[in-house]
Scaffold this motif. Sequence first.
Motif, PDB file in Angstrom:
ATOM      1  N   ALA A 165      51.685 -11.411 -55.389  1.00 28.86           N
ATOM      2  CA  ALA A 165      52.930 -11.713 -56.095  1.00 28.86           C
ATOM      3  C   ALA A 165      52.980 -13.175 -56.518  1.00 28.86           C
ATOM      4  CB  ALA A 165      54.126 -11.376 -55.200  1.00 28.86           C
ATOM      5  N   VAL A 166      52.498 -14.063 -55.651  1.00 24.42           N
ATOM      6  CA  VAL A 166      52.477 -15.482 -55.998  1.00 24.42           C
ATOM      7  C   VAL A 166      51.566 -15.707 -57.196  1.00 24.42           C
ATOM      8  CG1 VAL A 166      51.787 -17.783 -55.235  1.00 24.42           C
ATOM      9  CG2 VAL A 166      53.044 -16.273 -53.677  1.00 24.42           C
ATOM     10  N   ARG A 167      50.376 -15.136 -57.161  1.00 28.61           N
ATOM     11  CA  ARG A 167      49.431 -15.318 -58.267  1.00 28.61           C
ATOM     12  C   ARG A 167      50.015 -14.796 -59.575  1.00 28.61           C
ATOM     13  NH1 ARG A 167      45.815 -12.618 -54.531  1.00 28.61           N
ATOM     14  NH2 ARG A 167      44.653 -14.130 -53.272  1.00 28.61           N
ATOM     15  N   ALA A 168      50.527 -13.555 -59.557  1.00 27.94           N
ATOM     16  CA  ALA A 168      51.013 -12.924 -60.787  1.00 27.94           C
ATOM     17  C   ALA A 168      52.172 -13.694 -61.393  1.00 27.94           C
ATOM     18  CB  ALA A 168      51.421 -11.478 -60.508  1.00 27.94           C
ATOM     19  N   ASN A 169      53.105 -14.135 -60.564  1.00 26.90           N
ATOM     20  CA  ASN A 169      54.293 -14.793 -61.092  1.00 26.90           C
ATOM     21  C   ASN A 169      54.030 -16.243 -61.477  1.00 26.90           C
ATOM     22  OD1 ASN A 169      56.663 -12.822 -60.926  1.00 26.90           O
ATOM     23  ND2 ASN A 169      55.715 -12.580 -58.917  1.00 26.90           N
ATOM     24  N   ALA A 170      53.086 -16.893 -60.811  1.00 25.15           N
ATOM     25  CA  ALA A 170      52.712 -18.241 -61.219  1.00 25.15           C
ATOM     26  C   ALA A 170      52.061 -18.212 -62.596  1.00 25.15           C
ATOM     27  CB  ALA A 170      51.769 -18.855 -60.192  1.00 25.15           C
ATOM     28  N   ILE A 171      51.219 -17.215 -62.831  1.00 25.87           N
ATOM     29  CA  ILE A 171      50.573 -17.065 -64.142  1.00 25.87           C
ATOM     30  C   ILE A 171      51.612 -16.758 -65.219  1.00 25.87           C
ATOM     31  CG2 ILE A 171      49.008 -15.589 -65.480  1.00 25.87           C
ATOM     32  CD1 ILE A 171      47.347 -15.323 -62.866  1.00 25.87           C
ATOM     33  N   ALA A 172      52.539 -15.858 -64.899  1.00 28.63           N
ATOM     34  CA  ALA A 172      53.595 -15.522 -65.866  1.00 28.63           C
ATOM     35  C   ALA A 172      54.457 -16.739 -66.176  1.00 28.63           C
ATOM     36  CB  ALA A 172      54.454 -14.387 -65.310  1.00 28.63           C
ATOM     37  N   PHE A 173      54.691 -17.573 -65.187  1.00 28.57           N
ATOM     38  CA  PHE A 173      55.479 -18.784 -65.387  1.00 28.57           C
ATOM     39  C   PHE A 173      54.821 -19.683 -66.440  1.00 28.57           C
ATOM     40  CE2 PHE A 173      56.053 -23.280 -64.091  1.00 28.57           C
ATOM     41  CZ  PHE A 173      57.424 -23.408 -64.273  1.00 28.57           C
ATOM     42  N   LEU A 174      53.515 -19.828 -66.367  1.00 28.20           N
ATOM     43  CA  LEU A 174      52.801 -20.682 -67.322  1.00 28.20           C
ATOM     44  C   LEU A 174      52.902 -20.160 -68.749  1.00 28.20           C
ATOM     45  CD1 LEU A 174      49.571 -21.547 -65.312  1.00 28.20           C
ATOM     46  CD2 LEU A 174      51.440 -23.101 -65.889  1.00 28.20           C
ATOM     47  N   ASN A 175      53.110 -18.858 -68.906  1.00 25.81           N
ATOM     48  CA  ASN A 175      53.190 -18.266 -70.240  1.00 25.81           C
ATOM     49  C   ASN A 175      54.421 -18.721 -71.013  1.00 25.81           C
ATOM     50  OD1 ASN A 175      50.800 -16.841 -69.931  1.00 25.81           O
ATOM     51  ND2 ASN A 175      51.828 -15.021 -69.111  1.00 25.81           N
ATOM     52  N   ASN A 176      55.361 -19.402 -70.339  1.00 24.67           N
ATOM     53  CA  ASN A 176      56.563 -19.877 -71.010  1.00 24.67           C
ATOM     54  C   ASN A 176      56.348 -21.193 -71.750  1.00 24.67           C
ATOM     55  OD1 ASN A 176      58.943 -18.041 -70.063  1.00 24.67           O
ATOM     56  ND2 ASN A 176      57.785 -18.461 -68.196  1.00 24.67           N
ATOM     57  N   PHE A 177      55.163 -21.788 -71.603  1.00 22.95           N
ATOM     58  CA  PHE A 177      54.984 -23.134 -72.121  1.00 22.95           C
ATOM     59  C   PHE A 177      53.934 -23.175 -73.230  1.00 22.95           C
ATOM     60  CE2 PHE A 177      56.645 -23.263 -67.834  1.00 22.95           C
ATOM     61  CZ  PHE A 177      57.822 -23.973 -68.061  1.00 22.95           C
ATOM     62  N   ASP A 178      54.043 -24.201 -74.045  1.00 24.07           N
ATOM     63  CA  ASP A 178      53.296 -24.329 -75.292  1.00 24.07           C
ATOM     64  C   ASP A 178      51.914 -24.909 -75.023  1.00 24.07           C
ATOM     65  OD1 ASP A 178      52.317 -24.960 -77.777  1.00 24.07           O
ATOM     66  OD2 ASP A 178      54.144 -25.917 -78.492  1.00 24.07           O
ATOM     67  N   VAL A 179      50.870 -24.105 -75.216  1.00 24.42           N
ATOM     68  CA  VAL A 179      49.513 -24.538 -74.890  1.00 24.42           C
ATOM     69  C   VAL A 179      48.984 -25.604 -75.844  1.00 24.42           C
ATOM     70  CG1 VAL A 179      48.864 -22.379 -73.760  1.00 24.42           C
ATOM     71  CG2 VAL A 179      48.513 -22.637 -76.226  1.00 24.42           C
ATOM     72  N   THR A 180      49.639 -25.820 -76.965  1.00 25.11           N
ATOM     73  CA  THR A 180      49.150 -26.828 -77.902  1.00 25.11           C
ATOM     74  C   THR A 180      49.938 -28.131 -77.828  1.00 25.11           C
ATOM     75  OG1 THR A 180      50.561 -26.073 -79.729  1.00 25.11           O
ATOM     76  CG2 THR A 180      48.397 -25.032 -79.505  1.00 25.11           C
ATOM     77  N   ASN A 181      51.121 -28.116 -77.220  1.00 21.73           N
ATOM     78  CA  ASN A 181      51.950 -29.321 -77.203  1.00 21.73           C
ATOM     79  C   ASN A 181      52.357 -29.772 -75.803  1.00 21.73           C
ATOM     80  OD1 ASN A 181      52.526 -30.015 -80.127  1.00 21.73           O
ATOM     81  ND2 ASN A 181      53.083 -27.858 -80.097  1.00 21.73           N
ATOM     82  N   ASP A 182      52.727 -28.839 -74.932  1.00 24.59           N
ATOM     83  CA  ASP A 182      53.102 -29.217 -73.571  1.00 24.59           C
ATOM     84  C   ASP A 182      51.865 -29.641 -72.787  1.00 24.59           C
ATOM     85  OD1 ASP A 182      55.726 -28.525 -74.112  1.00 24.59           O
ATOM     86  OD2 ASP A 182      55.482 -26.475 -73.370  1.00 24.59           O
ATOM     87  N   ARG A 183      52.061 -30.606 -71.883  1.00 25.30           N
ATOM     88  CA  ARG A 183      50.967 -31.018 -71.006  1.00 25.30           C
ATOM     89  C   ARG A 183      51.292 -30.531 -69.595  1.00 25.30           C
ATOM     90  NH1 ARG A 183      50.365 -36.992 -73.672  1.00 25.30           N
ATOM     91  NH2 ARG A 183      52.376 -37.312 -72.651  1.00 25.30           N
ATOM     92  N   VAL A 184      50.364 -29.796 -68.994  1.00 28.70           N
ATOM     93  CA  VAL A 184      50.566 -29.207 -67.672  1.00 28.70           C
ATOM     94  C   VAL A 184      49.362 -29.515 -66.797  1.00 28.70           C
ATOM     95  CG1 VAL A 184      50.973 -27.082 -66.365  1.00 28.70           C
ATOM     96  CG2 VAL A 184      51.971 -27.347 -68.655  1.00 28.70           C
ATOM     97  N   ALA A 185      49.634 -29.946 -65.567  1.00 30.16           N
ATOM     98  CA  ALA A 185      48.594 -30.108 -64.552  1.00 30.16           C
ATOM     99  C   ALA A 185      48.869 -29.100 -63.444  1.00 30.16           C
ATOM    100  CB  ALA A 185      48.597 -31.523 -63.987  1.00 30.16           C
ATOM    101  N   LEU A 186      47.815 -28.496 -62.903  1.00 26.92           N
ATOM    102  CA  LEU A 186      47.944 -27.463 -61.875  1.00 26.92           C
ATOM    103  C   LEU A 186      47.266 -27.921 -60.592  1.00 26.92           C
ATOM    104  CD1 LEU A 186      48.579 -24.469 -61.000  1.00 26.92           C
ATOM    105  CD2 LEU A 186      46.284 -23.920 -61.853  1.00 26.92           C
ATOM    106  N   MET A 187      47.929 -27.696 -59.444  1.00 29.18           N
ATOM    107  CA  MET A 187      47.336 -28.027 -58.152  1.00 29.18           C
ATOM    108  C   MET A 187      47.880 -27.101 -57.083  1.00 29.18           C
ATOM    109  SD  MET A 187      49.391 -31.614 -57.941  1.00 29.18           S
ATOM    110  CE  MET A 187      49.140 -31.750 -59.707  1.00 29.18           C
ATOM    111  N   HIS A 188      47.101 -26.927 -55.998  1.00 34.90           N
ATOM    112  CA  HIS A 188      47.574 -26.132 -54.865  1.00 34.90           C
ATOM    113  C   HIS A 188      47.263 -26.892 -53.584  1.00 34.90           C
ATOM    114  CE1 HIS A 188      43.323 -24.945 -54.989  1.00 34.90           C
ATOM    115  NE2 HIS A 188      43.447 -24.424 -53.774  1.00 34.90           N
TER     116      HIS A 188
END
Length: 446
Positions: A165-188
């Motif tokens: 559930a954590v994996r699926a919803n974390a991935i879905a969360f990222l789908n809300n953001f703009d891959v060409t303009n938003d800057r996102v860093a990921l860490m665990h």
Amino acid sequence: MKKIAAYTARQRGSISVIVAVSLIALIGIVGLAVDSGLGYMIKARLDAATDGAVIAAGEAVTRGNNQTQQTANAQQAATAFFAANYPVGFLGSTVTAGTPSIVFNAGTVTIGMTAQASVPVTFMQTLGFRILNVSASSQAIRKTLDMAFVIDTTGSLNVSGVPAAVRANAIAFLNNFDVTNDRVALMHFAYGTVVDVPFNGNTRGFNRTLMTTDINSYTFGGSTNSAEAVWNARNQLNTVITQPSSLRVIVFFSDGAPNSFASYFTTNQSRCNNTPATLASPDTAGTMTGLYNMNALSQALSSPCYQSNATRLVTAMPKWYNAHNVNEQIFPIWPVTTPRAVPNGNITYVNVNRASRNLLEAMAAQARIEGTYVFTLGYGPELVQQEGPDNELGSDVLKCMANTPDSLARCYNPAQPVGVYCYAATPNDLKPCFTQLASQILRISK
């Protein structure tokens, strides 16, 4: 008498003319009021439809792998929203909506839309008008976004159904953001923090495909060194990026309060004094363990720098958090009196546990001072159960991090960015919580 009768007749004729002229004027005035009211209602509906359309486009522009796809998705969403909210033939009008404009410029997306409605008039025809034209235009500007996304992968989450559930919803969360303009860093994180995908300097956009692969490979194990995760999030925002966006956010997911922290510790093994590492305390009174690699999920250091009972190795805590710079003096460890008293550097359950929580709250507060919003998502029953030497609720720690109005009185500071905390009691609650955080971030980005 005949003269008087003739005068009276002429007077009646004059009055008839005045009444007729006045009636025409009166009809025109009434018509102006009626038809203007009709125009006002059409104008209000037209404004609402175009306003909603550009907002819908602002949300849809995040979908797509390039600007062509994003433009198509945004225009489709705007057109669909407008059509749904301005019915065909509304109050007898005929509407023409322009193609929504989507302009990308240095990370900011400007969305515009115009529309015009025409409606036949009734009473105003007496004044020579046949058609009333009403127009509306709306614009939405989506701010640039820098976001550090932090995911707890500690052992307490390794319960049936939760990792998936954590994996699926974390991935879905990222789908809300703009891959060409938003800057996102990921860490665990667990004992240490792994920066899976750092910011690419000042380059806009992020690699959602790579992040999806990383999240799907997460394993869950280890203790909770939350402060190290927030330090890395701040470091990504403050040093990797030198030209910050207008909106900066840390999104922090965890299922518990911290019980571990990293630093250079004084030990009875000289070779271990030169290695920054993590010292862990249990959630209930017991012995500390360590030291662990602060750059790995769950990795004990090689002998002699690891002991199952760390009091046999570590002789004192540093006075300041110094895991990344032995001389750094920003976040005190001891002696402190607030928010939790750590009077000395002794390696005790109470001191290590309190220091872990103090550091996490201090680092989140520093991020807010720097203008960063902190959004927190808490999962599971441990967050609402009293734990630690002070019988605290983990949910209160996460609320303090986010600076929510319902956090503890010592935490809330309305002068700093006010974030959001969402609690997911079950795996099924993760989806609405992640959706809520995404919606709030997108709301303040407009």
